[in-house]
Design a protein around this motif. Structure first.
Motif, PDB file in Angstrom:
ATOM      1  N   LYS A 298       0.871  -1.176   0.000  1.00  0.00           N
ATOM      2  CA  LYS A 298       0.000   0.000   0.000  1.00  0.00           C
ATOM      3  C   LYS A 298       0.902   1.219   0.000  1.00  0.00           C
ATOM      4  CE  LYS A 298      -3.200   2.954   0.412  1.00  0.00           C
ATOM      5  NZ  LYS A 298      -4.124   3.245  -0.683  1.00  0.00           N
ATOM      6  N   SER A 299       0.866   2.006  -1.060  1.00  0.00           N
ATOM      7  CA  SER A 299       1.696   3.207  -1.057  1.00  0.00           C
ATOM      8  C   SER A 299       0.807   4.439  -1.092  1.00  0.00           C
ATOM      9  CB  SER A 299       2.663   3.190  -2.227  1.00  0.00           C
ATOM     10  OG  SER A 299       2.000   2.816  -3.395  1.00  0.00           O
ATOM     11  N   PHE A 300       1.257   5.447  -0.414  1.00  0.00           N
ATOM     12  CA  PHE A 300       0.546   6.720  -0.421  1.00  0.00           C
ATOM     13  C   PHE A 300       1.319   7.680  -1.317  1.00  0.00           C
ATOM     14  CE2 PHE A 300      -0.882   4.838   3.550  1.00  0.00           C
ATOM     15  CZ  PHE A 300      -2.250   5.042   3.441  1.00  0.00           C
ATOM     16  N   VAL A 301       0.588   8.283  -2.234  1.00  0.00           N
ATOM     17  CA  VAL A 301       1.224   9.177  -3.191  1.00  0.00           C
ATOM     18  C   VAL A 301       1.327  10.566  -2.571  1.00  0.00           C
ATOM     19  CG1 VAL A 301       0.984  10.229  -5.458  1.00  0.00           C
ATOM     20  CG2 VAL A 301       0.343   7.852  -5.109  1.00  0.00           C
ATOM     21  N   ILE A 302       2.503  11.155  -2.689  1.00  0.00           N
ATOM     22  CA  ILE A 302       2.674  12.520  -2.209  1.00  0.00           C
ATOM     23  C   ILE A 302       2.452  13.448  -3.385  1.00  0.00           C
ATOM     24  CG2 ILE A 302       4.276  14.136  -1.127  1.00  0.00           C
ATOM     25  CD1 ILE A 302       5.764  11.486  -0.202  1.00  0.00           C
ATOM     26  N   ARG A 303       1.517  14.364  -3.251  1.00  0.00           N
ATOM     27  CA  ARG A 303       1.209  15.267  -4.360  1.00  0.00           C
ATOM     28  C   ARG A 303       1.681  16.671  -4.020  1.00  0.00           C
ATOM     29  NH1 ARG A 303      -1.789  12.806  -8.069  1.00  0.00           N
ATOM     30  NH2 ARG A 303      -2.975  10.985  -7.430  1.00  0.00           N
TER      31      ARG A 303
END
Lengths: 565, 380
Positions: A298-303
């Motif tokens: 599970k990766s969280f995208v940094i925007r």
């Protein structure tokens, strides 16, 4: 030779006005703190230990008031000051705070201002109490940061609190507290919010500093392991009263009060595997695989920027694989931020996974990949995989009665007719050990432990096969913790459950789980039988984690102290 | 009991009971500790009571004019009446005679010995309660309808300002209410959608809100009201005005609802509801909406006075409601010019009503906002 104790508290009572009348949070409490000793005040939440500490410095939360008693600070045998006679805003009291008595709190982030650098804040404390120049204050600050073992103090002094880790912040708080050479340091659960490995470092630091500078420490905690590790003397509090006051070794070896005995016993029980669980495994052996997690990520995208362009990603769960067998309890341990809760939420499909498979063998015997199912297709499996959340204050809707909360899954699935609902709720309440009258009440009428029982009743209601529990006992006191775990084991036996049990508390996992999976920075670093992992951990992180767990036995630390550890 | 009682009982850990009561009771407990809010609430109840029964409570018909009473100053009410038969307690005023200043020809009123008595539940000007029920009984009026008593003086047509203010209460207080309800409906629907679904939907709704908030309100209102045909009846105009007010008013409520839902979405009990297998509508209506109603009520209470002020300003500028409809703004229209202000400073009385009502709503709204989530303090 100085004879008088540094601080003596006599018949202290502190009250809070409530809707029903005056509430005695501290009720006729007396004890002394000698020079150079570490006094641990131990008790469960709401026992009045923090209020006692705050009464000493007169920094009570608003409606609180010192009702009676005497607090005397003996700076030396000749110079005494009755703190309880001073007004909370008097010049003398201000001088006592910080100069004579310093305090550190549980949550260092909320005690530090986020808009000033660490150096600024410590320098400020120094300059408030002593007449030095800015430059001298800065030098002293660097010296203090060095003393609390913060690496590269010349650079880190100019950093802001958010750039520090939790442990470093607490070190900075200690540095600030020691800035003016206080006689007494009050530490109010300073390690509760920290990971067990960081806790060990902070405890060692406090112990070392105290020996070096000969200050007294009043250490407030609920953890008997911590008490055993650092205390010279122990004061046990319950319901605002002092139950026991004595030397740490004698309190641990020959506790006088029933309550003390139960606290120590509780801490020791949690260090060993549960006998209920062992008996159950003989009676009902663990069967085949029921849930398999394969390469779950599970990766969280940094925007960043106005259009939310992807600028990077963090992997909260990184390529994790394990399986759960029917009738088994699998513990997942790791420090905060290691991804254990994200893993749990992914399996529950509360959050979408990035890649990998979650294969569940349903009651009908077919294997499904939960990752591929949509909201509606997941619904039948929602009754087979249930969860218990960490915080029972957040997980129960405060606007619904207990009966409404427990019957919600039945109403939604329609599997029980309206007229059978009440009977089912009563049955479930009885199973979790709550009185029938609870059904009509709202969650706020219950204590944390009782609320968690309601949450358990809700979880077992639709006859599930797997329960994913996210630190279900971490918000509870030790005595309640054991009762709760016993309840879960009892239900496991009666209802043929399997558990995935997420916890940061090694003791709880040792007691409850057959196997342990250790997570570190999103990766699963080690998995195996509980006994073998605890006895001979292979991974470096596991070793560090296990050795940091405090042991509720003061003689263990005495032996180690003699060995020079 | 309205206010807190003195605390005497000793509470220990054993007998401590922090409530087996519903949310409403908990909110009421913390609300009533705020005295200003309670005072505000009592005032608001009184004002809505006036709005409901204004025809009965007003001593005279607000539309009846008389050239004899042009710019009649307020009467002083006396209570102790001495005459040949002894001393009585009954309210009366001294009748004032109109005359003219011989030099300036200005109208002046001088006291006479003649008394006008006031009577409770007396027959007076006929009216239609709520436009339906005929009646002529007033809470109090003068003994003889021809001899008028002016508590707040009379205007340039000799109409009773007190009666007019009472009757205006109905329109002014309900304009706020209906306007807020309209904007609430829009706000809840759009805010709910934005908060719950997020993403692109949320982003587009937020941009619309920002656009609406960027338009200067007074010119917008002026433009829209000026576009209303003059021949529209009072009732049509009234609804058009509430719609115009709601058009801008909904944005703030939308933001409130969206924010609350965003915060609630991550709460564990909402996750639990999802895990219980509930449908989306059930999660929204059974779990999320009940948790935000108290916050919405507080927000609405704070939005009503803004609406009242807006209506008053529009009518004052002559583009809102128009005579013969009576609202506080319409009444204040009378004092737009300096001469009438000099002739009758008492024409400002309706402004006092506006101020009191707006303050009362703000006090109550603040109190409600603070009390809206009684569970916050139990989490520690």
């Amino acid at each position: 030779m100085q004879q008088k104790p540094l601080l003596s508290i006599e018949h202290l009572s502190t009250t809070f006005p409530t809707h029903d009348g005056l509430f005695y949070a501290v009720d006729d409490v007396s004890f002394d703190i000698a020079r150079g000793e570490t006094l641990c005040v131990v008790g469960e939440s709401g026992s009045g230990k923090s209020v006692t500490a705050r009464s000493i410095l007169q920094i009570l939360d608003d409606p609180g008031k010192i009702e009676g008693g005497r607090i005397t600070l003996n700076r030396s045998d000749e110079e005494s000051l009755v703190l309880s006679d001073l007004s909370w805003k008097s010049r003398e009291m201000r001088k006592v705070r910080g100069h004579d008595i310093a305090m550190i709190f549980q949550e260092p982030m909320s005690s530090l201002s986020s808009i000033y650098t660490i150096g600024n804040q410590i320098g400020e404390a120094i300059r408030l109490h002593s007449n030095v120049s800015r430059k001298e204050a800065r030098e002293k600050t660097i010296e203090l940061l060095d003393m609390v073992e913060i690496p590269r103090p010349e650079e880190t002094v100019d950093r802001y609190p958010f750039e520090y880790s939790g442990g470093m912040r607490q070190r900075a708080m200690i540095a600030m507290a020691l800035a003016c050479d206080p006689l007494l340091l009050i530490a109010d659960e300073p390690t509760t919010a920290l990971d067990v490995t960081t806790q060990k470092e902070i405890l060692l630091l406090i112990k070392n500093l105290q020996a070096k500078r000969n200050i007294s420490v009043m250490f407030i905690t609920h953890d008997m392991g911590v008490v055993a590790q650092i205390a010279d003397r122990v004061v046990v509090m319950k319901h605002g009263k002092v139950l026991e006051d004595g030397n740490v070794v004698s309190v641990f070896n020959t506790p006088q009060h029933e309550y003390t005995r139960s606290l120590i016993e509780g801490a020791r029980i949690l260090d060993r595997p549960s006998s209920i669980r062992r008996d159950m495994r003989v009676e009902k052996p663990i069967k085949g695989e029921i849930l398999r997690v394969e390469n779950l990520t599970k990766s969280f995208v940094i925007r960043k920027g106005a259009f939310g362009a992807k600028s990077g990603e963090t992997k909260a769960v990184d390529d994790v694989s394990f399986s759960l067998r029917a009738g088994e309890n699998l513990g997942i341990v790791g420090e905060s931020g290691s991804g254990k809760t994200t893993l749990l939420r992914s399996i529950l499909r509360l959050i979408d996974t990035s890649s990998g498979r979650i294969l569940y063998r349903s009651r009908a015997g077919e294997e499904v990949d939960l990752c591929k199912l949509g909201t509606n297709e997941l619904r039948p499996y929602r009754t087979e995989i249930r969860t218990i959340f960490q915080d029972p204050f957040a997980s129960l809707n405060p606007r619904m009665t207990v009966e409404q909360i427990i019957s919600e899954p039945f109403i939604v699935s329609g599997c029980i007719p309206q007229e059978g609902l009440h009977k089912k709720v009563m049955e479930l309440l009885d199973m979790v050990g709550l009185p029938a009258a609870s059904a009509r009440k709202y969650p706020h009428a219950f204590s944390g432990g009782q609320r968690q029982r309601v949450a358990i009743a809700r979880a077992i209601g639709p006859n599930p096969r797997i329960i994913l529990a996210d630190e279900p006992t971490s918000s509870l006191d030790v005595s309640l913790r054991i009762k709760m775990l016993e309840l879960l084991l009892d239900l496991e036996k009666r209802l043929d459950l399997s558990f995935i049990f997420v916890s940061h508390d090694i003791g709880v996992v040792k007691y409850f789980c057959d196997r342990i999976a250790v997570m570190y920075k999103g990766k699963l670093v080690e998995i195996g039988e509980t006994e073998s992992i605890c006895a001979s951990p292979q991974n470096d992180y596991t070793k560090k984690l296990l050795s940091a767990v405090p042991i509720p036995d003061p003689s263990y630390y005495e032996r180690r102290g003699r060995e020079g550890n | 009991m309205l206010f807190r009682k003195k605390q005497t009982k000793k509470v220990t850990y054993e007998n401590q009971d922090y409530g087996e009561v519903s949310q409403v009771r908990l909110i009421w407990r913390s609300f009533r500790k705020n005295r200003l809010a309670v005072v505000g609430m009592v005032l608001i109840i009184i004002f809505y009571f006036i709005a409901l029964f204004c025809e009965f409570l007003a001593p005279y018909d607000p539309h009846i004019y008389s050239s004899k009473n042009v710019y009649h100053p307020p009467h002083a009410v006396h209570f102790i009446d001495r005459d040949e038969s002894g001393t009585h307690i009954r309210p009366y005023v001294y009748k004032q005679k109109m005359g003219r200043d011989p030099k300036t020809l200005k109208t002046i009123y001088s006291d006479s010995e003649e008394k006008i008595y006031l009577k409770l539940f007396a027959h007076g000007d006929p009216y239609k309660l709520w436009g339906m029920i005929d009646g002529d009984i007033h809470l109090f009026t003068s003994e003889n309808v021809e001899d008028r008593v002016f508590f707040m003086g009379a205007d340039r047509l000799g109409r009773d300002v007190f009666s007019r203010t009472m009757v205006a209460t109905r329109i002014s207080m309900t304009v706020g209410l209906i306007g807020v309800i309209t904007s609430l409906v829009i706000g809840i629907i759009l805010g709910g959608i934005a908060g719950f679904f997020g993403g692109l939907v949320d982003a587009s709704i937020q941009r619309v809100v920002e656009f609406l908030l960027a338009i200067p309100t007074i010119p917008l209102w002026l433009g829209l009201s000026a576009a209303m045909p003059r021949e529209w009846s009072g009732a049509t105009r009234y609804f058009a005005i509430t719609l115009i007010l709601a058009l801008v008013g909904w944005t703030k409520l939308e933001r409130e609802v969206r924010g609350r839902i965003l915060a609630l979405k991550t709460e564990d009990f909402v996750s639990s509801a999802i895990l219980d297998g509930g449908s989306q509508s059930r999660i929204i209506f059974r779990h999320i909406i009940p948790s935000i109603t108290s916050h919405i009520i507080a927000a609405v209470t704070l939005a009503i006075p803004t609406m009242i002020i807006s209506e008053t300003s529009l009518s004052f500028l002559g583009v809102g409601l128009l005579p013969p409809t009576i609202s506080w703004g319409v009444l204040l229209l009378e004092v737009q010019n300096l001469p009438s202000l000099i002739s009758g400073p008492w024409l400002f009385f309706p402004a006092v009503f506006v101020i009191v009502v707006v303050l009362a709503f703000n006090f109550m709204g603040d109190g409600l906002r603070d009390a809206a989530d009684p569970y916050v303090f139990m989490r520690r």
